[in-house]
Design an enzyme around this catalytic site. Structure first.
Site, short mmCIF file in Angstrom:
data_model
loop_
_atom_site.label_atom_id
_atom_site.label_comp_id
_atom_site.label_asym_id
_atom_site.label_seq_id
_atom_site.Cartn_x
_atom_site.Cartn_y
_atom_site.Cartn_z
CG HIS A 14 -1.58 1.01 1.29
ND1 HIS A 14 -1.67 1.92 2.42
CD2 HIS A 14 -2.97 1.41 0.70
CE1 HIS A 14 -2.97 2.92 2.25
NE2 HIS A 14 -3.19 2.61 1.31
CG HIS A 56 -2.98 9.46 0.12
ND1 HIS A 56 -3.62 10.08 1.39
CD2 HIS A 56 -3.64 8.39 -0.17
CE1 HIS A 56 -4.77 9.59 1.57
NE2 HIS A 56 -4.68 8.40 0.88
O1 G3P Z 1 -6.54 1.60 -2.78
C1 G3P Z 1 -6.89 1.29 -1.45
C2 G3P Z 1 -6.39 2.33 -0.60
O2 G3P Z 1 -5.53 2.97 -0.92
C3 G3P Z 1 -7.65 3.19 -0.20
O3 G3P Z 1 -7.62 4.33 0.43
O4 G3P Z 1 -6.86 6.72 1.21
O5 G3P Z 1 -5.30 4.88 1.37
O6 G3P Z 1 -5.89 5.83 -0.73
P1 G3P Z 1 -6.30 5.44 0.39
MG MG Z 2 -4.84 4.60 -2.16
#
Ligand code: G3P
Ligand code: MG
Length: 250
Positions: A14, A56
């Protein structure tokens, strides 16, 4: 749509290996590769000058030494910022990457990506277009190593209009009414769901619909085991090494 997604190991790093390197930087993607991850996730938005970048937040302050809105900064400006020093001194000088550069690295490494499109409201079409441009330059439309997702339904609709064969995963923080129909309309191959709302019943439903099931964001091995047991195909995690190696997270 034929579902050819394979998650092996069943882990999606992630924002890269974001526990060990600054999120959404090349350092985090290189680290994910070194740790044995085959999939990474990252967030795509546009600089004021139109380039698709990996970032992000809507604002710069948490993960760079800059201030203000990302979307109001040109890439010339963004490329001068330090996107690593906030995380650890050894990463000082790490830059905000361009989407095309991260895709090139992943292609060379034979890795796959969940490309999460995070447009400003009103910028959905432009963000999808720029993202597709970068992806199409390196990957064939039917390439199973690129999986698009977004919380922005307009973006996913536009993406499907522009690309009949690309892989789309519906991203759900809540069980929105009509989510099943959205999956069908968008010809989704996967659902990416907040792990906190996932139940056995919903997992079964998603599998019955022929889709893969991914859950975010899981950094705890015992929770990971529960989710794999109810049928999750892959977990988004900041600690890919720990899930891959099966260690309990402190
Ligand atoms: O794509 C899954 C996850 O990344 C969604 O939440 O806020 O971490 O982009 P966020
Ligand atoms: Mg994400």
């Amino acid at each position: 749509m034929n579902n050819s997604l394979i998650f092996n190991p069943p882990v999606i790093a992630h924002r890269g290996a974001s526990h060990l390197a600054p999120e959404n930087t090349m350092a985090a993607f290189i680290k994910a590769a070194q740790l044995g991850a085959k999939w990474v996730e990252f967030d795509v938005m546009l600089a004021a000058s139109g380039e698709a970048i990996i970032f992000h937040d809507e604002t710069l302050s948490r993960t760079t030494n800059g201030k203000g809105m990302v979307a109001e900064s040109t890439f010339t400006k963004l490329s001068t910022l330090d996107a690593g020093g906030w995380f650890a001194p050894q990463y000082s000088g790490e830059r905000i990457p361009l989407l095309k550069d991260v895709l090139q690295f992943l292609k060379e490494m034979n890795m796959a990506a969940v490309v999460e499109i995070k447009p400003l409201v009103g910028e959905e079409e432009q963000t999808v277009l720029r993202t597709l441009e970068a992806v199409d330059a390196l990957f064939k439309e039917r390439d199973s190593s690129i999986l698009f997702s977004s919380f922005s339904l307009p973006s996913l609709k536009y993406l499907r209009q522009r690309s009949h064969h690309c892989q789309i995963g519906l991203l759900l923080d809540e069980w929105e009414p009509g989510w099943e129909q959205k999956c069908l309309n968008l010809k989704c191959v996967s659902v990416h769901v907040n792990e906190a709302i996932l139940t056995q019943e919903k997992a079964n439903k998603i599998k019955e619909m022929g889709m893969k099931l991914c859950a975010y964001t899981v950094n705890d091995l015992s929770r990971a085991s529960e989710l794999y047991a109810i049928g999750v195909d892959a977990l988004f995690t900041d600690v890919p090494d720990q899930l891959i190696n099966g260690k309990i997270i402190e």
